[in-house]
Design an enzyme around this catalytic site. Structure first.
Site, PDB file in Angstrom:
ATOM      1  N   ASP A 134      -5.541   4.042  20.085  1.00  0.00           N
ATOM      2  CA  ASP A 134      -5.211   3.209  21.244  1.00  0.00           C
ATOM      3  C   ASP A 134      -6.483   2.947  22.051  1.00  0.00           C
ATOM      4  OD1 ASP A 134      -4.303   2.150  23.602  1.00  0.00           O
ATOM      5  OD2 ASP A 134      -3.307   3.993  24.278  1.00  0.00           O
ATOM      6  N   ASP A 188      -3.866  -0.077  18.569  1.00  0.00           N
ATOM      7  CA  ASP A 188      -4.091  -1.524  18.555  1.00  0.00           C
ATOM      8  C   ASP A 188      -5.236  -1.895  17.609  1.00  0.00           C
ATOM      9  OD1 ASP A 188      -6.523  -1.056  20.145  1.00  0.00           O
ATOM     10  OD2 ASP A 188      -5.077  -0.535  21.715  1.00  0.00           O
ATOM     11  N   ASP A 226       0.127  -6.544   5.858  1.00  0.00           N
ATOM     12  CA  ASP A 226       1.466  -6.278   5.352  1.00  0.00           C
ATOM     13  C   ASP A 226       2.289  -7.541   5.550  1.00  0.00           C
ATOM     14  OD1 ASP A 226       3.864  -4.880   4.693  1.00  0.00           O
ATOM     15  OD2 ASP A 226       3.001  -3.046   5.535  1.00  0.00           O
ATOM     16  N   ASP A 280       6.000  -6.293   1.331  1.00  0.00           N
ATOM     17  CA  ASP A 280       7.148  -5.446   1.625  1.00  0.00           C
ATOM     18  C   ASP A 280       8.337  -5.797   0.726  1.00  0.00           C
ATOM     19  OD1 ASP A 280       8.201  -3.447   3.580  1.00  0.00           O
ATOM     20  OD2 ASP A 280       9.607  -5.053   4.070  1.00  0.00           O
ATOM     21  N   GLU A 329       5.367  -3.730  -2.998  1.00  0.00           N
ATOM     22  CA  GLU A 329       6.099  -2.481  -2.766  1.00  0.00           C
ATOM     23  C   GLU A 329       7.236  -2.432  -3.785  1.00  0.00           C
ATOM     24  OE1 GLU A 329       8.423   0.167   0.594  1.00  0.00           O
ATOM     25  OE2 GLU A 329       8.622  -1.998   0.602  1.00  0.00           O
ATOM     26  N   HIS A 362       4.289   5.558   5.672  1.00  0.00           N
ATOM     27  CA  HIS A 362       4.990   5.609   6.959  1.00  0.00           C
ATOM     28  C   HIS A 362       6.494   5.787   6.817  1.00  0.00           C
ATOM     29  CE1 HIS A 362       5.388   1.652   5.357  1.00  0.00           C
ATOM     30  NE2 HIS A 362       6.290   1.352   6.264  1.00  0.00           N
ATOM     31  N   ASP A 363       7.009   5.788   5.604  1.00  0.00           N
ATOM     32  CA  ASP A 363       8.455   5.923   5.387  1.00  0.00           C
ATOM     33  C   ASP A 363       8.865   7.309   4.901  1.00  0.00           C
ATOM     34  OD1 ASP A 363       8.921   3.258   6.042  1.00  0.00           O
ATOM     35  OD2 ASP A 363       8.715   2.576   3.974  1.00  0.00           O
TER      36      ASP A 363
HETATM   37  O1  TEU Z   1      10.487  -0.081   2.997  1.00  0.00           O
HETATM   38  C1  TEU Z   1      11.434  -0.315   2.006  1.00  0.00           C
HETATM   39  C2  TEU Z   1      12.154   0.851   1.603  1.00  0.00           C
HETATM   40  O2  TEU Z   1      12.724   0.871   0.553  1.00  0.00           O
HETATM   41  C3  TEU Z   1      12.250   1.931   2.552  1.00  0.00           C
HETATM   42  O3  TEU Z   1      13.364   1.594   3.242  1.00  0.00           O
HETATM   43  C4  TEU Z   1      12.388   3.253   1.931  1.00  0.00           C
HETATM   44  O4  TEU Z   1      13.280   3.241   0.865  1.00  0.00           O
HETATM   45  C5  TEU Z   1      12.928   4.180   2.924  1.00  0.00           C
HETATM   46  O5  TEU Z   1      12.218   4.083   4.102  1.00  0.00           O
HETATM   47  C6  TEU Z   1      12.844   5.563   2.407  1.00  0.00           C
HETATM   48  O6  TEU Z   1      13.601   6.321   3.234  1.00  0.00           O
HETATM   49  C7  TEU Z   1       9.869  -1.146   3.596  1.00  0.00           C
HETATM   50  C8  TEU Z   1       8.982  -0.651   4.706  1.00  0.00           C
HETATM   51  O7  TEU Z   1       8.001   0.173   4.175  1.00  0.00           O
HETATM   52  C9  TEU Z   1       9.825   0.031   5.744  1.00  0.00           C
HETATM   53  O8  TEU Z   1       9.056   0.596   6.770  1.00  0.00           O
HETATM   54  C10 TEU Z   1      10.774  -0.989   6.300  1.00  0.00           C
HETATM   55  O9  TEU Z   1      11.653  -0.357   7.196  1.00  0.00           O
HETATM   56  C11 TEU Z   1      11.573  -1.684   5.216  1.00  0.00           C
HETATM   57  O10 TEU Z   1      10.777  -2.088   4.106  1.00  0.00           O
HETATM   58  C12 TEU Z   1      12.202  -2.933   5.751  1.00  0.00           C
HETATM   59  O11 TEU Z   1      11.226  -3.896   5.975  1.00  0.00           O
END
Ligand code: TEU
Length: 563
Positions: free
Chosen positions: A21, A29, A98, A200, A256, A329-330
């Site tokens: 930040d 940012d 992205d 994505d 992805e 991040h997921d």
């Molecule tokens: O993620 C797609 C996706 O399949 C994820 O939902 C994943 O399966 C899940 O988070 C696992 O628990 C992408 C992005 O990376 C995610 O951040 C977005 O929320 C999603 O697409 C929708 O755009």
């Protein structure tokens, strides 16, 4: 296959909201990223992937775009992005953005217009269906984030499809105007110097137009694989995208690969087909997730992981290219999921990057993993930020499938917020991420796990990352070579030899907290040197090698031994 810079490079994923930040807003940012470019160069990164920075109501942290041409105010301006690109390029770094082409935000002008009337020119940008006979959704499709994949729109009395939250309506890729809009967006950013895109959920773009009900007993993973992903026109669309956007550019696409298998992946990435340049597959990340997040999470199993790598090798052998990652991040933090974030924090974090760095394919690192950032622990549901986790908690609080405490424990173990806590730069207040309270609480362990502490410390995880990434740059055998794996069924040891026309390396990894002995009589045959070792010792004799808990060693075999 001839390798380009994007096959060889190491990608570092930045989650902009949590990286740095520069304004004191509590949110990371673009200028914050620019400030850290030298850090990334020193880390030996080649390519930065920045999670979405476009205008968005942030229902899903930028994965709900309301304007593909505008940088979100919270992240800065178009000028800031231009400056970031030029500063990155000056340093030899590439930057990919992205792209979220499967859905927009409900706040996008296209959707606002589409919602108003059935005859609006934008109506057909989305997927609308009449209610079924009793007024409910047109079929039984479920969203990735819980609940039905359809939401009723009062204004016209129809439902729209959203495979994610109801704030993320799916675009209708059957409509050529929609496809052209997305190609225009891509060309616009590429013309401004962007080096490519992480795309994505690219596998979901082509829908199965019969919209039949799905067998309720089919696990969600199969639902994705068989019904949502890999639709009938996906390869036509991706080839078109290549022709209309990527064809003559020195840029790349990383798809992805939700719902992609090692069997069908070549259809996406065989370089002769001219669709995507590489696929970011989910088999590693979901190796212990039997059926969708939170359901049936099993113990980590190394034998299974090894077989995953063997299968994906097939894609590379068939003219394709893959991306390997242990975190993004997921998902929860990699050292917490696959290593031991307690007793063997350093050792296991180093061992995991040794594996990733010596796998064929592009290496993708998620911010913070280079210092071994760990999962965080929420003590109350009020602390949940992620919409997926919120929905999960809500649904389970209602139907009482799990107790509230069990639901929270599951979120603590698997939830996406684990990966989204701010980057830990130093041990000052707010972890050096910001000078104020951040949008998501900093992990309490920032005083002991941070960049500043680790930078000059040769024992640190960060130091090890810098070293191994440097080695990977020098030795193509790390990421593009024949592999001979030994001890396939050993539950805690991973051993392989890799060779190409000029080099041979040996990799020994111990995935357990125990000492392990591996039979390997190479000492008699080979002259070797250790390239990297996460311990100071190497315990071996002529027949075997004894590994410390989570030890990882990469050796180079002297070329004199006739490869
Ligand atoms: O993620 C797609 C996706 O399949 C994820 O939902 C994943 O399966 C899940 O988070 C696992 O628990 C992408 C992005 O990376 C995610 O951040 C977005 O929320 C999603 O697409 C929708 O755009």
């Amino acid at each position: 296959m001839a390798l380009n810079w994007y096959h060889k490079g190491v990608i570092y994923q930045i989650y902009p909201k949590s990286f740095n930040d520069s304004t004191g807003s509590g949110v990371g940012d673009i200028n914050g990223i620019t400030e850290k470019l030298d850090y990334l160069v020193d880390l030996n990164i080649d390519i930065i992937w920045i999670s979405p920075i476009f205008k968005s109501p942030n229902k899903d942290n930028g994965y709900d775009v309301s304007d593909y041409y505008a940088v979100s105010d919270e992240y800065g301006s178009a000028d800031d992005l231009e400056n970031l690109l030029s500063e990155a390029h000056k340093r030899g770094l590439r930057v990919i953005l992205d792209l979220v082409p499967n859905h927009t935000s409900t706040q996008h002008e296209w959707f606002k217009a589409a919602e108003k009337s059935k005859t609006n020119p934008y109506r057909d940008y989305y997927i609308w269906k009449k209610p079924d006979a009793d007024g409910g959704p047109p079929n039984n499709w479920k969203s990735f984030f819980g609940g039905p994949a359809w939401t009723y729109s009062e204004q016209t009395g129809e439902y729209y499809l959203h495979l994610f939250t109801k704030y993320q309506p799916d675009l209708n890729w059957e409509n050529p105007a929609v496809r052209q809009q997305i190609y225009d967006v891509m060309n616009y950013w590429l013309d401004r110097g962007v080096d490519g895109f992480r795309i994505d959920v690219v596998t979901l773009l082509s829908k199965n137009l019969d919209f039949d009900d799905i067998d309720e007993n089919l696990g969600f993973r199969k639902v994705i694989e068989n019904h949502y992903a890999n639709g009938p026109k996906i390869h036509t669309f991706l080839h078109e995208m290549h022709e209309k956007v990527m064809r003559d550019r020195d840029a790349f696409t990383m798809g992805e690969g939700v719902g992609v298998t090692p069997e069908n992946a070549p259809l996406y990435v065989d370089s002769n087909r001219k669709e995507l340049d590489m696929i970011y597959h989910f088999d590693i990340l979901e190796n212990n997730i039997v059926d969708g997040k939170y359901d049936n999470v099993t113990e980590f199993n190394l034998v299974n992981l090894k077989s995953i790598f063997r299968k994906w090798q097939n894609v590379i052998e068939n003219n394709g290219w893959i991306v390997n990652a242990f975190g993004n991040h997921d998902f929860a933090r990699m050292v917490s999921r696959f290593g031991n974030d307690d007793l063997y924090h350093k050792e296991s974090a180093k061992m995991l990057i040794t594996l990733l760095s010596t796998l064929n394919g592009t290496l993708n690192i998620y911010q913070g993993d280079e210092i071994g950032m760990t999962n965080t622990r929420l003590t109350s549901p009020n602390q949940i930020d992620d919409i997926q986790a919120k929905n999960f908690y809500q649904e389970n609080a209602i139907n009482k499938k799990f107790s509230e405490q069990v639901a929270l424990d599951m979120i603590n173990n698997e939830g996406r917020d684990n990966a989204r806590t701010p980057m830990q730069w130093n041990d000052s207040d707010y972890a050096g991420f910001s000078n104020t309270t951040s949008w998501l609480a900093v992990n309490k362990n920032y005083t002991s796990i941070n960049v500043k502490d680790q930078w000059d410390n040769p024992e640190s995880i960060l130091y090890y990352y810098r070293e191994i990434l440097h080695l990977r740059k020098k030795h193509e055998v790390f990421y593009n070579a024949d592999i001979n794996e030994l001890h396939h069924n050993h539950p805690s040891i991973y051993v392989y030899e890799k060779r190409n026309h000029e080099e041979m390396i040996l990799v020994f990894l111990n995935f357990s907290s125990d000492y392990e002995t591996v039979d390997y009589n190479f000492m008699q045959e080979y002259d070797y040197q250790v390239l990297i070792n996460n311990y100071n010792n190497l315990d071996r004799n002529n027949e075997c090698i004894k590994l410390n808990p989570y030890q990882s060693i990469v050796m180079q075999v002297n070329q004199a031994y006739n490869l």
